[in-house]
Design a protein around this motif. Structure first.
Motif, short mmCIF file in Angstrom:
data_model
loop_
_atom_site.label_atom_id
_atom_site.label_comp_id
_atom_site.label_asym_id
_atom_site.label_seq_id
_atom_site.Cartn_x
_atom_site.Cartn_y
_atom_site.Cartn_z
N LEU A 22 0.82 -1.21 0.00
CA LEU A 22 0.00 0.00 0.00
C LEU A 22 0.86 1.25 0.00
N LEU A 23 1.99 1.23 0.70
CA LEU A 23 2.87 2.39 0.72
C LEU A 23 3.52 2.61 -0.64
N ARG A 24 3.63 1.54 -1.44
CA ARG A 24 4.20 1.69 -2.77
C ARG A 24 3.15 2.15 -3.79
N GLN A 25 1.93 1.60 -3.65
CA GLN A 25 0.94 1.79 -4.70
C GLN A 25 -0.28 2.62 -4.27
N GLY A 26 -0.51 2.75 -2.95
CA GLY A 26 -1.70 3.45 -2.49
C GLY A 26 -2.93 2.57 -2.58
N PRO A 27 -4.09 3.17 -2.41
CA PRO A 27 -4.35 4.61 -2.27
C PRO A 27 -3.97 5.14 -0.89
N PHE A 28 -3.95 6.45 -0.78
CA PHE A 28 -3.49 7.10 0.44
C PHE A 28 -4.29 6.66 1.66
N ARG A 33 -4.71 3.84 6.90
CA ARG A 33 -5.42 2.91 7.79
C ARG A 33 -4.53 1.73 8.16
N ALA A 34 -3.86 1.17 7.17
CA ALA A 34 -3.00 0.01 7.42
C ALA A 34 -1.83 0.36 8.33
N ALA A 35 -1.27 1.55 8.15
CA ALA A 35 -0.14 1.97 8.99
C ALA A 35 -0.58 2.18 10.43
N TYR A 64 -11.36 11.37 8.85
CA TYR A 64 -11.68 11.66 7.45
C TYR A 64 -10.55 11.21 6.53
N TRP A 65 -9.29 11.43 6.95
CA TRP A 65 -8.16 11.05 6.11
C TRP A 65 -8.11 9.54 5.89
N GLN A 66 -8.29 8.77 6.96
CA GLN A 66 -8.16 7.33 6.81
C GLN A 66 -9.39 6.69 6.17
N SER A 67 -10.50 7.41 6.13
CA SER A 67 -11.69 6.89 5.46
C SER A 67 -11.75 7.31 3.99
N GLY A 68 -10.89 8.25 3.60
CA GLY A 68 -10.88 8.71 2.23
C GLY A 68 -11.85 9.84 1.94
N GLN A 69 -12.55 10.34 2.97
CA GLN A 69 -13.49 11.44 2.74
C GLN A 69 -12.77 12.76 2.46
N ARG A 70 -11.57 12.90 3.02
CA ARG A 70 -10.76 14.09 2.78
C ARG A 70 -9.31 13.67 2.65
N ARG A 71 -8.49 14.59 2.14
CA ARG A 71 -7.04 14.35 2.04
C ARG A 71 -6.31 15.59 2.55
N PRO A 72 -5.09 15.42 3.04
CA PRO A 72 -4.31 16.58 3.48
C PRO A 72 -4.03 17.49 2.28
N GLU A 73 -4.32 18.79 2.47
CA GLU A 73 -4.12 19.74 1.38
C GLU A 73 -3.38 20.98 1.83
N ARG A 74 -3.79 21.55 2.95
CA ARG A 74 -3.18 22.79 3.41
C ARG A 74 -1.76 22.53 3.91
N PRO A 75 -0.90 23.56 3.87
CA PRO A 75 0.46 23.39 4.36
C PRO A 75 0.52 22.86 5.79
N ALA A 76 -0.38 23.33 6.67
CA ALA A 76 -0.36 22.85 8.06
C ALA A 76 -0.70 21.36 8.11
N SER A 94 6.66 8.66 2.86
CA SER A 94 6.00 7.48 2.31
C SER A 94 4.50 7.70 2.12
N LEU A 95 3.87 8.39 3.07
CA LEU A 95 2.45 8.71 2.91
C LEU A 95 2.27 9.95 2.03
N SER A 96 3.14 10.92 2.21
CA SER A 96 3.02 12.16 1.43
C SER A 96 3.11 11.89 -0.07
N ALA A 97 3.97 10.94 -0.45
CA ALA A 97 4.16 10.65 -1.86
C ALA A 97 2.90 10.10 -2.51
N LEU A 98 2.02 9.49 -1.70
CA LEU A 98 0.80 8.91 -2.26
C LEU A 98 -0.23 9.97 -2.63
#
Length: 324
Positions: A22-28, A33-35, A64-76, A94-98
């Protein structure tokens, strides 16, 4: 004689293999969740460990991030994700690259208006008056990707020169110049000399000698199409050519109205006047006082470095104290 029984794969081994894939291929979301499951931490504990690192992130956002409803976007949020990778014992990025380049934060600037450049100096009417003679519209159509500032401090404790290498991408067709504003603390002296231009030429310039303000535009070789990149270099030679003694500088900073992927600030001090202490500071534009991040260790040739990734909006700089 019966054949040997194959040992069933251990659940932990299977989980590790699944996480690696998952860390190689995703999805994020699935990788996150797996990590979290592999580390055995609750969202409460992750939030608590982030708090200890000075990062506030709600449990709802983590969910929200681990359910896929949202993704990290803002710099913070992206800075929080970097710390989550550390907390979960994952390789850096490893997560950021996904998140990839298709993440909405990459495209947000196409529909979200950038702040006016005068907003980077709130309450400073001198800047607004200075920029009245320079076109500022094209500045909002350029996205900063990477920038390296090399600032040299002379033996007298003043900023002697600034060398900048900057990579930008056009968000719209027609971007053909980049605007700069420089506060050289002139106090009656001539503004800096612009030299060592690469992939651009100096256009219109304006300055307020008594306030020590200098602004202008670097014109590209040709207008850019949307999605095209441009790499420019320039240098400000701030040599003292006056007769009166001038006050020493004690800090340098850049102001960013939009996020920048990577900003490298390199300060080079004269060997005859090494600083007693150097500190990296960064703050949001509306903050009254800068927030000191950490002390910086002097490197080779009397230099210090501060690096910001996915930084902004805000201002980012280095403060120093010279020896007596």
């Amino acid at each position: 004689m019966s054949a040997p029984t194959k040992r069933a794969p251990d659940f932990a081994e299977t989980s590790v293999e699944a996480l690696d894939q998952l860390l190689r291929q995703g999805p994020f979301a699935a990788a996150l969740r797996a990590a979290i499951a592999a580390r055995g931490l609750s969202l409460d504990r992750i939030q608590d460990r982030l708090m200890r690192r000075g990062i506030k992130l709600s449990i709802a956002t983590l969910s929200y991030w681990q359910s896929g409803q949202r993704r990290p976007e803002r710099p913070a949020s992206l800075r929080a994700l970097k710390q989550i990778e550390v907390i979960l014992g994952l390789p850096a990025d490893s997560l950021s690259a996904l998140l990839g380049t298709t993440n909405r934060r990459e495209n947000r600037g196409l529909t979200e208006a950038a702040p006016a450049i005068t907003d980077l100096w709130p309450g400073n009417s001198d800047i607004a008056e200075l920029l009245a003679g320079v076109p500022t519209n094209a500045d909002s159509s350029l996205r900063r990707l990477t920038q390296h500032d090399r600032v040299c401090i002379g033996a007298d404790g003043r900023i002697k020169s600034l060398r900048c290498t900057q990579l930008m991408r056009a968000d719209q067709d027609g971007a053909d110049h980049f605007l700069f504003v420089f506060d050289w603390e002139g106090q009656g002296y001539s503004p800096p000399i612009v030299t060592n231009l690469r992939n651009c030429r100096l256009g219109r310039v304006v300055f307020n000698t008594m306030k020590g303000l200098f602004a202008g535009e670097f014109v590209f070789e040709r207008p850019l199409r949307r999605g095209e990149t441009v790499l420019i270099e320039y240098e400000f030679d701030n040599s003292c050519r006056g007769m009166r003694p001038r006050q020493q500088d004690d800090s340098y900073s850049r102001r960013f109205g939009r996020p920048i992927r990577e900003y490298v600030l390199e300060m080079c001090f004269d060997e005859q006047a090494p600083p007693q202490r150097c500190q990296h500071f960064a703050s949001q534009l509306e903050d009254g006082d800068p927030k000191m991040i950490r002390n910086l260790q002097m490197g080779l040739a009397n230099t210090v470095l501060a690096v910001g990734r996915d930084f902004g909006p805000g201002y980012f700089g280095i403060h120093w104290s010279l020896g007596k």
